[in-house]
Design a protein around this motif. Structure first.
Motif, PDB file in Angstrom:
ATOM      1  N   UNK A  23       0.990  -1.214   0.189  1.00 18.24           N
ATOM      2  CA  UNK A  23       0.157  -0.034   0.024  1.00 18.24           C
ATOM      3  C   UNK A  23       0.969   1.198  -0.003  1.00 18.24           C
ATOM      4  N   UNK A  24       0.260   2.285  -0.730  1.00 18.10           N
ATOM      5  CA  UNK A  24       1.339   3.696  -0.636  1.00 18.10           C
ATOM      6  C   UNK A  24       0.824   4.202   0.477  1.00 18.10           C
ATOM      7  N   UNK A  25       1.909   5.057   1.244  1.00 19.08           N
ATOM      8  CA  UNK A  25       1.381   5.835   2.438  1.00 19.08           C
ATOM      9  C   UNK A  25       0.322   6.815   1.780  1.00 19.08           C
ATOM     10  N   UNK A  26      -0.589   7.628   2.352  1.00 24.87           N
ATOM     11  CA  UNK A  26      -1.487   8.554   1.956  1.00 24.87           C
ATOM     12  C   UNK A  26      -0.656   9.850   2.322  1.00 24.87           C
ATOM     13  N   UNK A  29       3.519   9.001   0.155  1.00 24.38           N
ATOM     14  CA  UNK A  29       3.106   8.133  -0.942  1.00 24.38           C
ATOM     15  C   UNK A  29       4.353   7.057  -1.272  1.00 24.38           C
ATOM     16  N   UNK A  30       4.922   6.780  -0.109  1.00 20.44           N
ATOM     17  CA  UNK A  30       5.939   5.815   0.059  1.00 20.44           C
ATOM     18  C   UNK A  30       5.252   4.348   0.083  1.00 20.44           C
ATOM     19  N   UNK A  31       5.858   3.242  -0.790  1.00 20.51           N
ATOM     20  CA  UNK A  31       5.318   1.989  -0.646  1.00 20.51           C
ATOM     21  C   UNK A  31       5.278   1.477   0.661  1.00 20.51           C
ATOM     22  N   UNK A  32       4.205   1.147   1.230  1.00 18.90           N
ATOM     23  CA  UNK A  32       4.093   0.377   2.646  1.00 18.90           C
ATOM     24  C   UNK A  32       3.789  -1.088   2.444  1.00 18.90           C
ATOM     25  N   UNK A  36       2.294  -3.793   7.809  1.00 18.02           N
ATOM     26  CA  UNK A  36       2.812  -2.604   8.774  1.00 18.02           C
ATOM     27  C   UNK A  36       1.818  -1.759   9.183  1.00 18.02           C
ATOM     28  N   UNK A  37       1.861  -1.533  10.273  1.00 17.06           N
ATOM     29  CA  UNK A  37       0.909  -0.461  10.872  1.00 17.06           C
ATOM     30  C   UNK A  37       1.079   0.904  10.603  1.00 17.06           C
ATOM     31  N   UNK A  38       2.449   1.473  10.552  1.00 14.18           N
ATOM     32  CA  UNK A  38       3.055   2.565  10.341  1.00 14.18           C
ATOM     33  C   UNK A  38       3.927   2.685   9.177  1.00 14.18           C
ATOM     34  N   UNK A  41       8.839   5.481   6.527  1.00 12.34           N
ATOM     35  CA  UNK A  41       9.405   6.985   5.781  1.00 12.34           C
ATOM     36  C   UNK A  41       8.865   7.829   6.757  1.00 12.34           C
ATOM     37  N   UNK A  42       7.520   8.178   6.914  1.00 11.96           N
ATOM     38  CA  UNK A  42       7.171   9.171   7.670  1.00 11.96           C
ATOM     39  C   UNK A  42       6.612   9.219   9.108  1.00 11.96           C
ATOM     40  N   UNK A  43       6.096   7.874   9.128  1.00 10.25           N
ATOM     41  CA  UNK A  43       5.523   7.342  10.491  1.00 10.25           C
ATOM     42  C   UNK A  43       4.042   7.554  10.711  1.00 10.25           C
TER      43      UNK A  43
END
Length: 165
Positions: A23-26, A29-32, A36-38, A41-43
């Motif tokens: 999933x991309x972080x909203x 936009x880093x792939x996660x 993973x719950x967090x 890259x940005x937490x």
């Protein structure tokens, strides 16, 4: 000639490979990874909402907002009632006007409170799986709306009893 099958719509800038990896972080936009719950890259908290459902924090926020609207509408219609009491000099018309305005207040507050309670219960149910984000807001929305609805119903019944006397 072959035709490609339609694919699901991806957010702008997300490639199919990124979507398959996770999933991309909203926020960044880093792939996660989906597990993973967090975001590493940005937490930011990773929330994967299923299709057709609104996130629980939206329902909880709306519940508290509608509870605040219950309070505001109670104040506005109460001020109108007080204004009618001051302006109307005839006692017979005064009770009719007060009963009419109490009925309007009951309808407005009951509608807003029903919406607030419905959204609050929805927010509480959706946070029951361990995602406790804004659960207290949902509980506060339900409690505030319930208390104000009870007060408005009692006020309407007392006004009705006085009008029938």
């Amino acid at each position: 000639m072959t035709v490609a099958a339609p694919t699901a719509l991806l957010p702008f800038g997300t490639t199919v490979e990124r979507a398959r990896r996770g999933v991309a972080c909203i926020v960044c936009r880093t792939p996660v990874a989906a597990a993973e719950p967090f975001c590493a890259h940005c937490g930011a908290r990773v929330v994967i909402a299923s299709r057709g459902k609104r996130p629980a924090d939206v329902a909880a926020t709306r519940s508290l907002q509608f509870a605040l609207l219950v309070i505001a509408s109670n104040i506005v219609v109460g001020a109108l009632t007080l204004g009618v009491v001051v302006l109307v000099a005839d006692a017979a018309r005064l009770m009719q006007a007060a009963l009419f305005l109490e009925g309007i207040k009951l309808l407005v507050v009951a509608t807003l409170a029903a919406t607030s309670i419905r959204l609050g219960v929805r927010g509480i149910r959706e946070t029951a799986d361990g995602m406790l984000r804004r659960r207290a807001w949902a509980v506060a929305g339900v409690v505030v709306s319930s208390i104000f609805t009870l007060l408005v119903v009692c006020s309407f019944l007392l006004t009705l009893l006085l009008a029938l006397r």
